[in-house]
Each structure stands twice: as C-alpha cells, then as structure tokens.
Design an enzyme around this catalytic site. Sequence first.
Site, PDB file in Angstrom:
ATOM      1  N   HIS A 230       5.169   4.388  -0.794  1.00 47.00           N
ATOM      2  CA  HIS A 230       6.361   4.939  -1.449  1.00 47.00           C
ATOM      3  C   HIS A 230       7.558   4.786  -0.500  1.00 47.00           C
ATOM      4  O   HIS A 230       7.423   4.888   0.724  1.00 47.00           O
ATOM      5  CB  HIS A 230       6.160   6.420  -1.772  1.00 47.00           C
ATOM      6  CG  HIS A 230       5.249   6.654  -2.940  1.00 47.00           C
ATOM      7  ND1 HIS A 230       5.462   6.099  -4.184  1.00 47.00           N
ATOM      8  CD2 HIS A 230       4.103   7.383  -3.045  1.00 47.00           C
ATOM      9  CE1 HIS A 230       4.507   6.474  -5.007  1.00 47.00           C
ATOM     10  NE2 HIS A 230       3.659   7.253  -4.339  1.00 47.00           N
TER      11      HIS A 230
ATOM     12  N   CYS B 264       9.467   0.852  -3.362  1.00 51.52           N
ATOM     13  CA  CYS B 264      10.602   1.033  -4.268  1.00 51.52           C
ATOM     14  C   CYS B 264      11.896   1.204  -3.477  1.00 51.52           C
ATOM     15  O   CYS B 264      11.887   1.640  -2.325  1.00 51.52           O
ATOM     16  CB  CYS B 264      10.388   2.265  -5.143  1.00 51.52           C
ATOM     17  SG  CYS B 264       9.102   2.054  -6.387  1.00 51.52           S
TER      18      CYS B 264
END
Length: 801
Positions: free
Chosen positions: A390, A439
């Site tokens: 992440h 991301c």
Amino acid sequence: MEDKNLGVETLSEAALNRLGYMLDNLECGWKQLAKAVAEQPQFCYSEKELTDCSLKVLNPHGSPGRYLLALLADRGCTLAFLLQCLKKIEHREAAGFLTTHVMEQIDITLQPQSQRVPEGSPVVLSCRAVGTVDLTYQWFKGKVEVPGGNGPELVLNPVSPAQQGPYICRVSSGERYVFSNWAHVRLVRSGGASAGSSYFPSSASGLYVTQQPRPQVLMEGDTLYLECTAQANPPPQFQWYLNKQPMPNCTRSILKIPCITTADRGTYTCKVYNLYHEAWSDQVQVNIGPGSFSDASWEAPKVGKHNLQIGDCCATDKVALLIGNMNYLHHRQLRAPMADVHELTNHLRQLDFKVVALLDLNWQEMHSAVTEFLLLLDRGVYGLLYFAGHGYENYGNSFMVPIDAPASYTFKHCLWVQDVLQRMQERQTGLNVFLLDMCRKRNPNDESIPQPGPLRVTANIVFGYATCVDAEAFEVNKDDLSNGIFMSFLKKRLMEPEKVTVILDKVAEDMGRCEITRGRQALELRSNLSERRALTDSIQAPACQVTASTRNLQWAIAHVLPESCCLQFECGVRVQLGFAAEFSNIMIIYSQILETPKDILSCSAQLSDFTEGPEVDLKHSNQESLCEAGSLLLSMDDLLPLEQPQLFTRISALQRLKKELSFTVCIHYKYTNLDEEVLEEQRVSVGKPLVSKLNLHEPRLSHTSSSDRQISSMMESSSFSESFRANLPNLNPSSIGSASTSWSYYQGPMESPTFSSLKNEPEETICPEFLEAEEPPAIKSLPSASSQELPFKFSNLPNSI
C-alpha cells in the site's frame, strides 16, 4: 603430437576463466563435471567443498566452475583427464575450447619489432610463443628462409644493406603453425660527415625505437601502462599523443595513467626525437570497458543463459533492497507482493546484484532496513529500491505504508521515498533506481507537505512508478503465484542490455498495448539519467578494496544460514536438520530421520517451542510438503534427497528475533515389544539466522550529513558492530544462504480480515470487468506470457494496492 599429461594448472588465467564461465550452468556444468571426475578417488570432493563451490555465485566476480577447476588443479588433474570428463558429460563447447584453443593453441607472446639502425650495428629480432607442446621457430626474409634462423631470436651482426627488408617468424607445433607480425629492418645514415664528425658519431648516427607500446584492453579503474624506448645520440626525448593530440606533461618513455575512465580510450602513439632526428612509435589502440570496442578477441561474459552486450558504464557494485508488504494489520491484505519480490530477486541475482528481500515489515523495520541498505552503498554503486504494498502520494511526495500503519495514517507513519533518495545521493552512488509498485492516490487525511532537503545534481536518478499520479496499481486476482500488473510486464524486459529508462519505456508500451490494463493502469517514468547506464552493466571492483570487503561482509552477515546438523538421541535415533532461505527474513527448517534401531517399530520427529519473536504457524508446522507448511519450493529436488521422508516448518518475520533462535526437537517412537509411545527431546539453538543478525527491530540513529559516508559509519552501526564482533569468527562461507535463488515457491491461500471502516485507505475503484481464463497446471517458475495471454481478471472485490 600433443602432450596431454600437462596439468590443469598450466592453463592461462584467461583460459581458466573462459572454461569456468562455460561450466556455470545447471543443465551441463560444474556439478555434472564434479560427478564425472569423482570416478578417480583423488578427485572425490566432500560435501563442504562442493558447497563452498556453489557459494562462489554470491561473490560479484565469483564462478563455481572456475573454483572447481582450481580444486582440480590443486590435486594434479591432467588436461587429458579433464578433456575426457568434459566429453563424458557431453559438454561440447568446453571440450572443443579445451582441444582447439588451449591444448593445440600456439600463442605468440612477443612480436618482433621494426627497427631503424645505422649500418654496421647489430640487430636482434625476437619472437616468443607459448603452447603446451614443443615449439619450433623459422625466420623468413620475405618468402625466403633465413639460414640458421631457427630460434626465437634472429641476430644480424653486423647488419648490411643487403639485409634490409621485411622479416617474419613462423612458430610451429606438429602440423599447426602461426606467423608473427612483419618486422622491417631499415638502415639510417647521418645527415653529413662534417656534422657527424664533431657532434654525432657515425657509430650511432641515427635514432630508432627499440620497444614499441602495445595495445591494451582495460576496465574503468585500471591503470594504463604504455612504454616506448629508443636509442639515439644525443639521448632521445619523448612526447605522448592521444588521438593525435599531445598529452600535457607526458614526456617520459613510460606513460602511466592510474584509475582510467572511458575518456582515456583511443589511439596512443609516442614521438621520439632529439636534436637531429625524429621517429614515431606504432599507433596502438587502448580500449576501456567491455563492449566499448570492436576487438574480436573480447567476448562478453555470460549472465545465466543470456549473452548480454555490456555498455560503456560499469558499477563498483550492485545492491538491491526489495520490500513486499502483504499482511497489513489495519488495512486490506494483498497477495501479489510475495510473488513479485521473489520474481525480481531471481532476476536481479542473475545480474550480480546483492539482494536483500524482505516481506511484511513494520515502520521501525522498514526504517532500519533502509538504513542498513544505505550502508551497502558507496561511490559508483548501483542502488535499487523496490517496494510492493500500500502507498500514496501527496503533492509530489511518495510514501510507502508499513504493515502496522494505523487506519488513519499520515506521513509520520510511513516511509518517505524522497527522503530515501536524498540519503542515497549522499553515498555518491552511480545509479539510483526506485521501482514503486503501489497506489498513488491522494491521502485525504494527510494535508501536510514535508519539505525534502536540497538534492544533488547527480543525473543518475530513475523512478519507475507502477501507475500514474492519483491512480491505483492493480494485482492479478488469479492465484497466490500471480504477479502484480507491473511485475508481469517488467520481468519480461529486465534482463535486456538496455539503458534503464529504455527498459521502463518498453514496459510502459507493453502495458499500453494490453487491453486489460489500458485505461486502468499506466506506468510513469521520471528520470534525469544522463549516461547510458543499464542494470546489466558489469561490475568493476573499486580501488579501495577495504570498502568493498566491508560491504560484502555486511551483506553476507544478513544471509548466513545455520549449518545442517545431526542429533543423536539416547535411543539410537539420528535426526538431521537442514535449513534453506526463502527470503532474507523467511527460513525453512526441514527434518528427517536418518537412522532408527531395529527394535524401534515407528518413529517421528517434530519441532516445537520456538523462541519468541518470529512467526511460526503451529497448525502448518512439521508438514510433509512445503505447500502444507505455507510454501512450495518446487526445485527442492536438487537440495533434498527423497529416499527419506522430511517434515517442513516455515519461520517468517526473522527480523523480530531478539535473541538466538532455539527450538525443541521431539521424537516419538515405539518399540516392537511395547504398545506405549516413548517421547525424547533435545533443545537446539541455531544462533541468529539470516537478517535477524541486523536487529532491524532496534531504532537507528538519524542520518546527519554526507560525511557519514565514511566506512566508519558502517562499523559504528549498532547492528553491524554487534554482528561483526560477535559473529565474524564464526562466519562460515558454507552457511551463507541465497534467498529465492535455489527454490521456487508459492504460498497457500491467506485469510483476509474484515473491517467495518478503513478511514484512511486511499480510495479504490472496483472494476466489474472479469476476464475468464483456465487454471494453468502446476509450474516450477513464474511464467512470462505475452501481453495478450496474461491471465488477468479484475475481481468484484477491491484489489488495488
């Protein structure tokens, strides 16, 4: 006629290195040769010697094949026996090279030189050659044999006008022969009797070059050494030229340039002159760095099965830190990072990178791992940082999220990529590559804008983002072996000998052509790289060997595995324990029963009571297969004999081990005349394996300035100092493990926790499209399918990183 009784030690270093490279392969290489030579008792090598041989691959310039040849030479192996064994294992390339280019080769080591001498002076032309057989010489003047010219030196004393002309030497061995270069003998006369009588004696009335400079093939950092000598009266003076331009302050007969670079390549010549005469030496070519020249005698080294064209640039070393975070405590768990880190590790090791591959790190462990990674960097080193997990990006700043980040995380809970870049630049690296598979959506809960310090203008930075700004990076939702989208394309291009930015451009084009990724995920490249640096560039050791040795030791300490051992129980049962590295912080322990007394009907051995810190899933420990233990290492057949059953236990999160790893080996057995089961235990301590020696759980001192680059900073590091002092005496090269190099694997399904609210998770798009694909059969390595054949399917669950 060939004398094959000569030993392997008579081969030149170049020939041994060439044979070593040929033997560095799995299908038909040094392992098969070791088995073939073992038919002679004096060439039967112990398991430790063969393990030492295999571990040579950990050295940037190490070669298992070359090391085996050294072992054979030490025990007096002959060329004939070596050739016989190469033919036995059907290694045609090595056998042909040994026969054609070594055993029958004639190599002229000293070429005759052209000379200009006064009439009546002596002339000596020399030609020397080496070979494994008796050599004969024959001199020719033009096409006519010179009477008595059947030695390596031809003496013309005194030389007469009739002896002017071209000379050549033929060196023969049986039916094979080679010719030397042509050497011209010319007479020179003084300019006039009056001048010569007073200032220039007629006995030495000319100037002639007695030793010519020779062409050189060197690497960056080597020392260039050229020599040109001459005879003249008055004594000669010298001026060296590079590419027809005079070189300042190069006015001696010997030209020495330490620590050369590619700027020093070109054509060198020397002008020799005095008051009356002038002469020029031969023009010689000096080539710097592999691949920078067209000399057919140079052959690029092989990396695995790929013949790579090496670029003009070289690295002093290559170091990579790979982090894959999957099992988040407060955020959705991921599946691809484990397979992605494994895939990238295998590729980078083939390119001679020192790789530290870590899974599931918390905030402190990530910061400590980066600090240790920086200690491995130095001037000219290629540094690569890969992160899969992440992440988010705010105002141009990228942040990597550790597994313990809270639900409402900010930059204080994450690792700041730009800060890592600044610290890497302080190490004066040759190349900084960041591959961020995460991301890049904005984090609405983090409005702060941290300001990085000023970056140096180094023109050596490459950022490869798996997706563009304010977008997500997807992983393939197929099985636990699947790569993320970015790695699925990157792994097909990584081994190409191209500039790093060219590789990433091709990956971006491949992703753009794939219908599945078009409009959803697009690679973004940012770079200021001004030189043609590639990940395939060769490694040229730095001038300071202390720095390189310390760096090698620091890396090796983090990859030391416990040695295999045998336990003898009072009942007579012998149990063997073995160890293998899956990642730098994940280890597999396998156990097997080697010997059971005849009066024992059944016996089993299990491991339990592990030291607190690392993670051991007791439900999946002591399993009969690696898959059941949480990992499938499909190439284990090369390491583990299958005649005895084994039990496997997987230990992860070794970075959290605060003291020596210990566990209990418990055997359960029954005697033939008893119904009750008997239990016997032994406590085993195996020290601190793999990355646990670095104590990544401990806080590190914050970095201060570029002055910390000195090697003393490495020695003062808390983890390194402890490891260096405590473990250096016990550091056995045979116990160094290579994570993700020998065994392929996959991990079984993981259960994802459910969350009622993820307050600070970057917004993720759910893609309803679904691509059906048949399940592939079990495979031993991650596939490299074409873009159109990639088995992507976007689940109806959010699956972005």
